[in-house]
Design an enzyme around this catalytic site. Structure first.
Site, PDB file in Angstrom:
ATOM      1  N   CYS A 112      33.426 -17.453  16.509  1.00 30.53           N
ATOM      2  CA  CYS A 112      34.607 -17.975  16.793  1.00 30.53           C
ATOM      3  C   CYS A 112      35.167 -19.058  16.300  1.00 30.53           C
ATOM      4  O   CYS A 112      35.648 -20.046  16.299  1.00 30.53           O
ATOM      5  CB  CYS A 112      34.212 -18.965  18.332  1.00 30.53           C
ATOM      6  SG  CYS A 112      32.321 -20.359  17.888  1.00 30.53           S
ATOM      7  N   CYS A 150      31.025 -21.113  12.691  1.00 30.61           N
ATOM      8  CA  CYS A 150      30.588 -20.342  12.794  1.00 30.61           C
ATOM      9  C   CYS A 150      31.409 -19.113  12.672  1.00 30.61           C
ATOM     10  O   CYS A 150      32.041 -18.653  12.938  1.00 30.61           O
ATOM     11  CB  CYS A 150      30.718 -20.214  14.626  1.00 30.61           C
ATOM     12  SG  CYS A 150      30.322 -18.854  15.982  1.00 30.61           S
ATOM     13  N   LYS A 182     -15.177  11.729  10.762  1.00 31.48           N
ATOM     14  CA  LYS A 182     -16.550  12.407  10.816  1.00 31.48           C
ATOM     15  C   LYS A 182     -16.763  13.058  11.266  1.00 31.48           C
ATOM     16  O   LYS A 182     -16.919  13.537  12.237  1.00 31.48           O
ATOM     17  CB  LYS A 182     -16.880  10.679  10.352  1.00 31.48           C
ATOM     18  CG  LYS A 182     -16.593  10.288   9.251  1.00 31.48           C
ATOM     19  CD  LYS A 182     -17.486   9.134   9.171  1.00 31.48           C
ATOM     20  CE  LYS A 182     -17.120   7.865   8.658  1.00 31.48           C
ATOM     21  NZ  LYS A 182     -17.553   6.716   8.023  1.00 31.48           N
ATOM     22  N   ASP A 189       0.736  -1.164   0.329  1.00 33.84           N
ATOM     23  CA  ASP A 189       0.063   0.338  -0.328  1.00 33.84           C
ATOM     24  C   ASP A 189       0.914   1.339  -0.095  1.00 33.84           C
ATOM     25  O   ASP A 189       0.721   2.733  -0.753  1.00 33.84           O
ATOM     26  CB  ASP A 189      -1.258   0.209   1.232  1.00 33.84           C
ATOM     27  CG  ASP A 189      -1.917  -1.131   1.262  1.00 33.84           C
ATOM     28  OD1 ASP A 189      -2.686  -1.540   1.710  1.00 33.84           O
ATOM     29  OD2 ASP A 189      -2.188  -1.921   0.019  1.00 33.84           O
ATOM     30  N   LYS A 235     -10.171   2.107  10.214  1.00 34.46           N
ATOM     31  CA  LYS A 235     -10.494   2.239   9.287  1.00 34.46           C
ATOM     32  C   LYS A 235      -9.904   0.619   9.073  1.00 34.46           C
ATOM     33  O   LYS A 235      -8.258   0.340   9.358  1.00 34.46           O
ATOM     34  CB  LYS A 235      -9.145   3.499   8.724  1.00 34.46           C
ATOM     35  CG  LYS A 235      -9.289   3.229   7.598  1.00 34.46           C
ATOM     36  CD  LYS A 235      -8.234   3.733   6.073  1.00 34.46           C
ATOM     37  CE  LYS A 235      -8.487   3.467   4.687  1.00 34.46           C
ATOM     38  NZ  LYS A 235      -8.093   2.472   4.314  1.00 34.46           N
TER      39      LYS A 235
END
Length: 704
Positions: free
Chosen positions: A421, A418, A299, A38, A125
């Site tokens: 380490c 990792c 409103k 949106d 809304k």
């Protein structure tokens, strides 16, 4: 700027925006498959509005700014609305709300209407699909989508399947009443729907609004019925043969009394500040609501003032939609890095081109795990949709592969060591997460490893809590558990909130922890899947740590598998099974032991602990055989032993411990306030002994 060539004039940009917005409208309203969030649509729409305001000569009747929504789909009959279903102008910041209030007051002044009587109705809304319900003589006769605001689609058969919509009004039967509202889907129903889609191997829906819109516009009403759609009323269109309240807030109360669902989160406000207060309250509650909202609506409350305030091209002057910060936005996936958590879990994290979403600027987002990256088809360099709802950690929702073009993208691969380490990483069969096996060494796991090591059921270091561990680690005083045994009272007393007495007590507690049991020590190491019971099984099989670390875990797993297969054949022949090594310890535990003990960093940390003086009684000294094969239940409060100590004593002398009394129980060790377990023992005729008798049995076990 959109792709597709260089824009050299306002007219070219306007034409480009109109084409793009028309395509997005078609995707959203007709195909039910929006391709952009949106926020992206709103940005383009506002840009078009700004260009048309700056160049009025470019405004045409066919512009998206001059109409409400999408065209009706050809699959449904057209319905012309007696009263147009207009959309609202949007506000995105406080100043626009203040300006709205000012315009209303100016218009009222021009119409000689009393501004002091001005009130606003404020409500949510909803993020769904606008719908019109036509009732005649109190009965539902038609349902229609908004469509383009003038003509919508007849979806009556589908509307009648929505249980939230009453087929008959309560307590009234107007000749005509056209109710306006929103069809939506609750989040929990959306999650169930997508779970069904996944199980059926079908495409998942993007969001609840998309699922609701698609559900209401199905040609087969039975599909609509399966979507668990909801409805909230927020207004009235055509009305005849009924006296309605003269305020919008009163109208909502009237609709609720007539049996129509109306949102509970609403208020009446006097001015712009009260509107903004409502907005902020609702934004704070947004994530806790069971459904999605994307803003609030204001409103003018008096309905008779609506006509006096009038309309602009596509929206009324008496209302305004105040939208929340967008929860979704588009940005670029710059890179994927890996973080290591407190428990060793490796989590891929998206590094994003900064984007404003959910009210904050987002630069990072969780990607959960490697499988999730593959499922979403994410490539480094992609344009992606990012979502942030409320206080939820931002996440990458999906990629837009159609925007890749000819540009080179890079796939992500999880590291095999990792990143913190350098220890090996392991992904167990059936698991989605990779984990670092350097638990005693890895700096990322340091605090968690120390807290686990010190807990009461492990090394039992009283006074070593989370805040103190934080200080010790951050000051660089403790890197591995063995460093705890090098601390002195003077060093500890220099830490925040640590006096001399507290420091001395902690040093004493650390010293006491040197004398423990092998099972407690194994549990304290924090090996994945090795809880207290597994630690006890290991301590019974292996005489010491050297023997445990020398085990060939791959060979052991192979031997266990071979014996288990042979035992299946033995049972089929009626023969006694062979004993299985480490009975009850499955392949995932064996894999965890192999990974942890095979890491040299961990082995060095273990050796350092033993060199620091941690020791336990040798098995031959600590355990006899008189309790072997006997099952005990400990209940109540014993005179000198805690329940855990009594259970450990039983196990150390060959017995087993159960949490419930049954006919297989040999002894119940009962103290004060023994309760129902003692009653059960008497009922079954199980022998009941006290602490003294238990200690005597253990002494006889040692002598024997």
């Amino acid at each position: 700027m959109l792709s597709g060539g260089t824009v050299t004039s306002p007219r070219q940009r306007v034409d480009q925006l109109r084409t793009q917005i028309a395509r997005y409208d078609h995707e959203y309203y007709v195909l039910d498959a929006p391709s952009v969030p949106d926020a992206e649509y709103d940005r383009l729409f506002r840009e078009l509005q700004a260009l048309e305001q700056a160049h009025p000569e470019l405004i045409t009747s066919g512009s998206p700014t001059q109409r409400v929504g999408g065209a009706a789909a050809g699959a449904f009959a057209a319905v012309r609305h007696a009263v147009p279903m207009l959309s609202l102008n949007n506000a995105f910041d406080d100043d626009e709300v203040i300006a709205f209030d000012r315009r209303v007051r100016e218009r009222l002044h021009e119409q000689h209407l009393p501004q002091e009587e001005l009130r606003y109705s404020a409500e949510l809304k909803y993020d769904g699909l606008a719908i019109s319900l036509r009732y005649e003589a109190g009965l539902l006769v038609q349902g229609a989508t908004r469509g383009d605001g003038t003509t919508g689609e007849d979806v009556t058969a589908n509307v009648r399947t929505v249980r939230a919509i009453p087929l008959r009004l309560i307590g009234c039967a107007p000749r005509v009443l056209e109710v306006r509202g929103e069809v939506l889907m609750f989040r929990r129903d959306f999650e169930r729907l997508n779970e069904r889609q996944r199980n059926a191997g079908e495409r998942e829906f993007v969001n609840p609004r998309n699922a609701a819109a698609g559900g209401l516009r199905q040609l087969d009403p039975s599909i609509t019925a399966g979507r668990a759609l909801r409805f909230f009323a927020y207004g009235v269109g055509e009305a005849a043969g009924v006296d309605l309240p003269d305020t919008h807030s009163g109208l909502l109360d009237w609709l609720a009394a007539a049996g129509l669902p109306v949102g509970a989160q609403r208020t009446v406000a006097r001015d712009a500040q009260a509107l903004l207060d409502f907005y902020r309250r609702m934004m704070a509650q947004r994530a806790q609501l069971p459904y999605d909202i994307d803003g609030v609506v204001y409103k003018v409350d008096r309905l008779d003032w609506h006509d006096a305030l009038g309309f602009v091209a596509r929206a009324p002057r008496f209302a305004l939609a105040h939208k929340f910060p967008a929860e979704e936005a588009l940005t670029e996936l710059l890179d994927i890095e890996v973080q290591v958590g407190r428990t060793g879990k490796l989590t891929p994290v998206a590094r994003l081109r900064p984007v404003f979403v959910g009210g904050v600027t987002v630069t990072n987002a969780t990607l959960h795990n490697e499988d999730e990256i593959r499922r979403k088809d994410l490539l480094i360099g992609d344009t992606v949709v990012v979502r942030r709802a409320g206080d939820v950690i931002p996440e990458v929702v999906r990629a837009l592969p159609e925007r890749r073009g000819d540009q080179v993208r890079r796939a992500f691969a999880m590291p095999r060591t990792c990143p913190v380490c350098g220890s090996a990483v392991l992904r167990e069969e059936g698991e989605v997460d990779w984990r670092c096996v350097g638990g005693l060494y890895c700096p990322a796991q340091r605090k968690q490893a120390l807290l686990h090591f010190a807990q009461r059921r492990a090394m039992d270091i009283d006074g070593l809590g989370e805040k103190l561990v934080d200080q010790l680690v951050e000051a660089g005083l403790v890197r591995t558990p063995a460093d705890l045994y090098r601390l002195d009272a003077a060093t500890l007393a220099g830490l925040e909130r640590m006096g001399e007495k507290s420091a001395a007590n902690l040093v004493e507690a650390i010293g006491r922890s040197r004398k423990t049991t092998f099972a407690r020590f194994l549990f304290a190491l924090g090996i994945r899947h090795v809880g207290e019971e597994v630690a006890r099984v290991l301590a019974q099989r292996y005489p010491d740590m050297d023997a445990l670390m020398a085990e060939d875990w791959a060979a052991l797993a192979e031997a266990k598998n071979a014996i288990q297969k042979e035992n299946v054949r033995r049972r089929a022949r009626g023969e006694d099974p062979e004993p299985v090594p480490l009975e009850g310890i499955g392949p995932e535990i064996v894999a965890a032991l192999q990974g942890f003990l095979g890491e040299e960093h961990n082995r060095a940390a273990i050796r350092a602990l033993l060199e620091a003086g941690i020791a336990w009684p040798k098995r031959a000294q600590a355990r006899g055989t008189a309790l072997a094969g006997r099952t005990f239940v400990v209940t109540g409060t014993l005179p000198t032993l805690s329940r855990e100590e009594a259970q450990a004593l039983i196990r150390d002398h060959g017995g087993s411990v159960s949490s419930s009394v049954s006919r297989k129980t040999d002894f119940v060790v009962a103290g004060e306030a023994a309760g129902s377990k003692l009653d059960r023992a008497h009922e079954l005729g199980v022998a009941v002994i006290d602490e003294a008798a238990l200690l005597d049995m253990c002494k006889r076990s040692i002598r024997s």
